[in-house]
Motif scaffolding. Structure first.
Motif: not given
Length: 311
Positions: A302-303, A306, A309-310
């Motif tokens: 998940t990290g 993320l 995504l960012r």
């Protein structure tokens, strides 16, 4: 084997296969590498395991391997000789030259039983020379049972086997005879103490017939209980800086309740960390560790998502 996995499990006993099964069912890529030397191989059956009591150890492991493979996990025969690197990129080397990478490691290598140096004892181990009243006690019930003293737990062991037979003798062997309250406990339960060093086992018709003492006396016994020294197979973990610790029963690899060790990314389960674990306990510990490993990988995945995504 593939080049890399989410998790490599080192050791294919109950703990390792149970952990691999949990990981495969949650769709983690997992490989079990097993050297094929289970501790309970000499035993006729696995006992105290609900719905599988009495099943041969090889049959139990065979079913476990099939279940892991059913969900896409791999079970590989081989001996791991080296483990290097760190999470999320461990490298596992096998004796045949193969290598594989893993984001996490679950080590379930078990332990080795170090037995007293008594001629004939090793050959009868797992047959009529036993160690655990819960694993093998029913099979020697109502027999003439001897208990060979090996350390501070021998009186305790004799008292446990007294639950299974009213004919129990404790042989102090090379240790001092019990005294004080320990001697009183034995007397209260009708457990005799026979002194003298045990020089060997008497075998008749492929069965234990008795114990031969240093003065030549043979004391008839049908079964012998021996508390082995339990030594964790932790040499591989030492390569990662994780040393075994001393325990009254032997040595073990320290971990928390979920199997997490002090080395990030490395978990342990089964007898390598819990010396008294039976098959069911070891399997449960493997499943628990697998859940912890998957949760940590989920957070890592998940990290990474993320971060992507960012960007």
């Amino acid at each position: 084997m593939k080049a890399s996995y989410d998790v490599v499990v080192i050791g294919g006993g109950a703990a390792g296969l149970s952990g691999a099964l949990m990981l495969a069912r949650i769709r983690r890529s997992v490989a079990v590498i097993d050297a094929g030397s289970p501790r309970n191989a000499p035993a006729d059956g696995v006992h105290g395991l609900l719905a599988r009591d009495g099943m041969r150890p090889d049959e139990l492991l065979g079913r476990g391997r099939a279940e892991v493979r059913r969900y896409g996990g791999q079970v590989v025969s081989g001996e791991v000789t080296a483990v290097t690197g760190a999470a999320p990129s461990f490298e596992v080397a096998l004796a045949d030259g193969r290598t594989v990478r893993a984001r996490r490691l679950l080590v379930t290598t078990g332990l080795v039983d170090e037995l007293p140096d008594v001629p004939g004892l090793r050959e009868r181990w797992g047959k009529d020379v036993v160690h655990c009243p819960y694993c093998h006690g029913w099979e020697v019930r109502d027999q003439a049972i001897g208990v060979l003293a090996t350390g501070p737990m021998s009186v305790h062991q004799a008292l446990l086997f007294r639950q299974l037979s009213d004919d129990v003798i404790l042989f102090p062997h090379t240790l001092p005879a019990p005294a004080g309250e320990e001697a009183e406990k034995l007397a209260a339960r009708g457990i005799r103490v026979v002194g003298g060093k045990v020089e060997g086992l008497e075998i008749a018709e492929d069965r234990l017939a008795g114990l031969r003492l240093s003065d030549g006396t043979v004391v008839r016994r049908d079964a012998l209980a021996v508390a082995s020294r339990l030594v964790a197979r932790g040499a591989l973990l030492a390569q990662l800086g994780l040393e075994t610790a001393e325990h009254p029963l032997g040595t073990y690899v320290p971990s928390d309740a979920g199997g997490r060790t002090e080395v990030p990314g490395v978990w342990v389960a089964g007898n390598v960390t819990d010396l008294a674990a039976q098959v069911g306990t070891a399997a449960a510990a493997g499943a628990t560790a697998a859940g912890q490993i998957n949760a940590e990988l989920m957070e890592e995945d998940t990290g990474l998502a993320l971060a992507a995504l960012r960007k």
